[in-house]
Design a protein around this motif. Structure first.
Motif, mmCIF file in Angstrom:
data_model
loop_
_atom_site.group_PDB
_atom_site.id
_atom_site.type_symbol
_atom_site.label_atom_id
_atom_site.label_comp_id
_atom_site.label_asym_id
_atom_site.label_seq_id
_atom_site.Cartn_x
_atom_site.Cartn_y
_atom_site.Cartn_z
ATOM 1 N N GLY A 58 -10.507 -3.998 -10.349
ATOM 2 C CA GLY A 58 -9.524 -5.072 -10.287
ATOM 3 C C GLY A 58 -10.010 -6.316 -11.006
ATOM 4 O O GLY A 58 -9.258 -7.003 -11.693
ATOM 5 N N LEU A 59 -11.276 -6.587 -10.877
ATOM 6 C CA LEU A 59 -11.850 -7.760 -11.527
ATOM 7 C C LEU A 59 -11.674 -7.645 -13.039
ATOM 8 O O LEU A 59 -11.323 -8.592 -13.722
ATOM 9 C CB LEU A 59 -13.334 -7.849 -11.184
ATOM 10 C CG LEU A 59 -14.090 -9.034 -11.743
ATOM 11 C CD1 LEU A 59 -13.457 -10.323 -11.252
ATOM 12 C CD2 LEU A 59 -15.536 -8.974 -11.329
ATOM 13 N N LYS A 60 -11.897 -6.443 -13.499
ATOM 14 C CA LYS A 60 -11.783 -6.193 -14.930
ATOM 15 C C LYS A 60 -10.321 -6.222 -15.377
ATOM 16 O O LYS A 60 -9.956 -6.881 -16.341
ATOM 17 C CB LYS A 60 -12.372 -4.810 -15.218
ATOM 18 C CG LYS A 60 -12.567 -4.513 -16.676
ATOM 19 C CD LYS A 60 -13.873 -5.087 -17.159
ATOM 20 C CE LYS A 60 -14.029 -4.877 -18.646
ATOM 21 N NZ LYS A 60 -13.752 -6.066 -19.413
ATOM 22 N N ALA A 61 -9.510 -5.505 -14.688
ATOM 23 C CA ALA A 61 -8.133 -5.310 -15.128
ATOM 24 C C ALA A 61 -7.198 -6.407 -14.626
ATOM 25 O O ALA A 61 -6.038 -6.452 -15.008
ATOM 26 C CB ALA A 61 -7.641 -3.952 -14.650
ATOM 27 N N ASN A 62 -7.706 -7.263 -13.767
ATOM 28 C CA ASN A 62 -6.858 -8.284 -13.189
ATOM 29 C C ASN A 62 -5.695 -7.648 -12.430
ATOM 30 O O ASN A 62 -4.555 -8.083 -12.518
ATOM 31 C CB ASN A 62 -6.337 -9.217 -14.277
ATOM 32 C CG ASN A 62 -6.371 -10.655 -13.833
ATOM 33 O OD1 ASN A 62 -7.266 -11.047 -13.099
ATOM 34 N ND2 ASN A 62 -5.397 -11.431 -14.248
ATOM 35 N N LYS A 63 -6.020 -6.647 -11.701
ATOM 36 C CA LYS A 63 -4.997 -5.853 -11.024
ATOM 37 C C LYS A 63 -5.673 -5.180 -9.841
ATOM 38 O O LYS A 63 -6.721 -4.576 -9.983
ATOM 39 C CB LYS A 63 -4.462 -4.800 -11.998
ATOM 40 C CG LYS A 63 -3.372 -3.922 -11.466
ATOM 41 C CD LYS A 63 -2.603 -3.300 -12.623
ATOM 42 C CE LYS A 63 -1.590 -2.282 -12.144
ATOM 43 N NZ LYS A 63 -2.181 -1.240 -11.301
ATOM 44 N N THR A 64 -5.089 -5.311 -8.694
ATOM 45 C CA THR A 64 -5.807 -4.859 -7.509
ATOM 46 C C THR A 64 -5.125 -3.712 -6.780
ATOM 47 O O THR A 64 -5.642 -3.216 -5.791
ATOM 48 C CB THR A 64 -5.952 -6.024 -6.511
ATOM 49 O OG1 THR A 64 -4.642 -6.483 -6.152
ATOM 50 C CG2 THR A 64 -6.735 -7.155 -7.117
ATOM 51 N N CYS A 65 -3.954 -3.324 -7.262
ATOM 52 C CA CYS A 65 -3.218 -2.253 -6.594
ATOM 53 C C CYS A 65 -3.010 -2.555 -5.124
ATOM 54 O O CYS A 65 -3.062 -1.665 -4.281
ATOM 55 C CB CYS A 65 -3.917 -0.912 -6.764
ATOM 56 S SG CYS A 65 -3.709 -0.240 -8.406
ATOM 57 N N THR A 66 -2.837 -3.802 -4.835
ATOM 58 C CA THR A 66 -2.602 -4.211 -3.450
ATOM 59 C C THR A 66 -1.425 -5.176 -3.403
ATOM 60 O O THR A 66 -1.295 -6.051 -4.248
ATOM 61 C CB THR A 66 -3.854 -4.914 -2.884
ATOM 62 O OG1 THR A 66 -4.976 -4.048 -3.019
ATOM 63 C CG2 THR A 66 -3.654 -5.254 -1.422
ATOM 64 N N VAL A 67 -0.594 -4.976 -2.415
ATOM 65 C CA VAL A 67 0.559 -5.851 -2.234
ATOM 66 C C VAL A 67 0.494 -6.436 -0.835
ATOM 67 O O VAL A 67 0.138 -5.733 0.122
ATOM 68 C CB VAL A 67 1.873 -5.061 -2.417
ATOM 69 C CG1 VAL A 67 3.057 -5.839 -1.875
ATOM 70 C CG2 VAL A 67 2.088 -4.722 -3.878
ATOM 71 N N MET A 115 -3.135 -17.802 -0.894
ATOM 72 C CA MET A 115 -4.215 -16.830 -0.988
ATOM 73 C C MET A 115 -3.881 -15.739 -1.996
ATOM 74 O O MET A 115 -4.662 -15.407 -2.876
ATOM 75 C CB MET A 115 -4.461 -16.200 0.380
ATOM 76 C CG MET A 115 -5.448 -15.039 0.355
ATOM 77 S SD MET A 115 -5.206 -13.918 1.765
ATOM 78 C CE MET A 115 -4.213 -12.621 0.994
ATOM 79 N N ALA A 116 -2.696 -15.220 -1.865
ATOM 80 C CA ALA A 116 -2.303 -14.111 -2.717
ATOM 81 C C ALA A 116 -2.092 -14.562 -4.153
ATOM 82 O O ALA A 116 -2.262 -13.801 -5.098
ATOM 83 C CB ALA A 116 -1.035 -13.480 -2.175
ATOM 84 N N ILE A 124 3.821 -9.931 -3.794
ATOM 85 C CA ILE A 124 4.068 -10.285 -2.402
ATOM 86 C C ILE A 124 5.499 -9.924 -2.030
ATOM 87 O O ILE A 124 6.435 -10.159 -2.793
ATOM 88 C CB ILE A 124 3.869 -11.795 -2.173
ATOM 89 C CG1 ILE A 124 2.484 -12.237 -2.666
ATOM 90 C CG2 ILE A 124 4.057 -12.156 -0.717
ATOM 91 C CD1 ILE A 124 2.277 -13.734 -2.578
ATOM 92 N N ILE A 125 5.639 -9.338 -0.870
ATOM 93 C CA ILE A 125 6.965 -9.156 -0.288
ATOM 94 C C ILE A 125 6.983 -10.006 0.970
ATOM 95 O O ILE A 125 6.118 -9.862 1.828
ATOM 96 C CB ILE A 125 7.224 -7.681 0.073
ATOM 97 C CG1 ILE A 125 7.135 -6.810 -1.183
ATOM 98 C CG2 ILE A 125 8.579 -7.528 0.741
ATOM 99 C CD1 ILE A 125 7.236 -5.322 -0.894
ATOM 100 N N GLY A 126 7.929 -10.907 1.048
ATOM 101 C CA GLY A 126 7.883 -11.841 2.164
ATOM 102 C C GLY A 126 9.187 -11.993 2.922
ATOM 103 O O GLY A 126 10.251 -12.107 2.327
ATOM 104 N N LEU A 127 9.058 -11.973 4.234
ATOM 105 C CA LEU A 127 10.196 -12.327 5.081
ATOM 106 C C LEU A 127 9.776 -13.596 5.801
ATOM 107 O O LEU A 127 9.038 -13.548 6.783
ATOM 108 C CB LEU A 127 10.477 -11.193 6.068
ATOM 109 C CG LEU A 127 11.852 -11.176 6.724
ATOM 110 C CD1 LEU A 127 12.144 -9.822 7.319
ATOM 111 C CD2 LEU A 127 12.001 -12.278 7.746
#
Lengths: 330, 330
Positions: A58-67, A115-116, A124-127
């Motif tokens: 993720g650090l490399k790709a700037n992508k963490t596969c986390t939502v 944070m996100a 982010i999905i937010g309610l």
DNA sequence: TTGTATGCGTTATCAT
DNA sequence: ATGATAACGCATACAA
């Protein structure tokens, strides 16, 4: 000596396989590599039980596969269902879900988002309830039930149609005089359209109706007062009630029973949400069912589709009616 | 040009503040630094809205401040409560929660654990069903409701005492002949002690009792058959039932009602879990209440306390009884 | 096709 | 006390 308890790295695999670091990386990422090399690397991976470190990735790709999913809590069954189906939808796409319970706290909501914001999560999905959230454009965001501005897609069920449907059902079931009861946030959001839809439906079916609307902080007693005010000689002025959600419906039903009224014989009650007690059990009451799984899928799809340009501002998904024992159609 | 949409880094702050990279790091981490420097750095941080990238941090420190929670789903209110309280407990310690719904799938459980194994998360809390999970010692693990071996702490409520309590309550409420109904996993786990505790309680109070135990895959019809077999001339052989959880209790109550029996007048029913429909609402039925918040707190505490040596293998937390309308004590 | 070198953002070890 | 530099594990552009 730090290497002892740590997981094996690509370097370890490379050494074990007797190949270069880059080769290992290629094998891991499915990039073509000489057959003999691939075999050696795969064996080494197997032997060392190697697995990529997704944080370095993720650090490399700037992508963490986390939502991140922002929710008031999972205590409400509707929210719990949402969390479940969103997790499923994310998993299907190899994403993980960070669940953040905000307890409807304005500051917690903003904190989680901040944070996100800093590439900690891919979206982010937010309610949420914070009326003025600061959301930078860099982080993909999908909102549930509240429109946060033209650039942020909002997914909701068709609350207006749901309200309308509730009125129609009550009319079909023989009601003549009905009321709409609402608690909730006063700030403009999608669920507030339930009222308008209900009024619209009542007018269309020539139902007499009244409204009793209070805000989240207000004392519940107001509803009791309202009902007692419309209670004369053992009869309620209403033969049908539409409550803004199942939770309220359940509470109201108890009040009615305490007043000596029978549900559904004397008063029929319809709620909203359609959550089930144990996932596959019964509805809490007759209800307008939100398509939770579809909402979840839509949120995830919208969030992860790379194409930022085609982001519809508001998507309303169709609701349905389900009998749940508090109406006469069981 | 890649720097455009990305969050500002320490380097950006250093340049902005006109100091060296290391200085910024020190300020961020609260390490003493010259007053004038600190001011400059803080201003720059403020101006750029900088925030540390916790993934880079994690890469360096081999620590991610993230804990994975493995749960069958959040559809069951007891699990949903667990997720909520665990999130709260983690948040208090500045940890985030990765929620993984396994759908009780054996393979999904192992996959999640394997994933987490490779320093993706700092620890795992799992409520799992896989009888032979492979868990490496390197990842801290706390299990809920199932003992996974001497080196892995298991947290549960005092299920034996709960079963005992149920029997006592039924006796107190005037029952003479009772039955215990159970669905669930056949493999040994803590909730299975409910049966033993119940039997123990029945014996102590001289209650006649029967057991009907089926496994998760088995058809629910077996319960119906069992009840009908004990149904003669409008009367059930039992005046009290103890169901292994609230979900089963609710289903059984419906069966009883379909048979023309009244709850609690003809048969009193006690469940287990003590989850509430909407967090602060009513219990689904009279029930043995699990101390969900305490379980959550205990799991987190056990997981994050650095001292690996003092890890008790099994912790049982006290349960309580709550009337919920399906017994005669309301 | 395979190997080497550099950089991602941070922390920590050094000289200064 | 401050600033330069290496290292964390991985991906990739580039050289071999």
């Amino acid at each position: 000596m730090k290497r002892q308890n740590s997981a094996p790295t690509m370097k370890d695999v490379a050494r074990e396989a007797g190949v270069a670091l880059g080769t290992v990386s290629k094998v891991v990422n499915g990039i073509p590599v000489g057959e003999a090399y691939r075999k050696k690397v795969e064996d080494a991976i197997e032997k060392l039980n190697y697995q990529v470190n997704s944080y370095a990735q993720g650090l490399k790709a700037n992508k963490t596969c986390t939502v991140a999913l922002l929710l008031p809590s999972t205590l409400n069954p509707f929210f719990a269902e949402l969390a479940y189906y969103i997790d499923i939808a994310l998993l299907k796409r190899k994403y993980r879900m960070l669940l953040c319970c905000t307890a409807s706290d304005i500051n917690a909501e903003q904190e989680y988002i901040t944070m996100a914001q800093q590439n900690k999560v891919d979206g982010i999905i937010g309610l949420t309830y914070n009326p003025n959230l600061r959301i930078e454009e860099s982080t993909p965001y999908v909102s549930i039930d509240r429109s946060l501005g033209p650039r942020i897609p909002c997914v909701a069920s068709d609350n207006f149609a749901g309200g309308h449907l509730a009125a129609e059902k009550l009319a079909d079931l023989g009601c003549k005089s009905v009321a709409f009861l609402r608690t909730g946030s006063s700030l403009s959001n999608e669920p507030n359209k339930r009222k308008a839809g209900f009024e619209n439906g009542c007018l269309a079916r020539h139902l007499n109706y009244e409204l009793k609307i209070i805000d989240d902080g207000d004392p519940f007693q107001e509803f009791i007062d309202f009902l007692e005010m419309h209670y004369h000689k053992g009869r309620l002025d209403f033969d049908g009630l539409f409550c803004v959600n199942d939770e309220l419906a359940c509470r109201i039903i108890r009040v009615l029973q305490n007043m000596g009224l029978r549900v559904p014989e004397d008063v029929q009650v319809i709620g909203f949400d359609g959550a089930k007690g144990f996932g596959h059990g019964d509805y809490y009451c007759s209800t307008i069912v939100q398509p939770t799984a579809e909402i979840a899928e839509m949120c995830v799809e919208l969030l992860l589709q790379g194409n930022m340009s085609v982001r519809p501002p508001l998507i309303c998904l169709p609701v349905s009616y389900a009998a749940g024992g508090t109406t006469k159609d069981m």
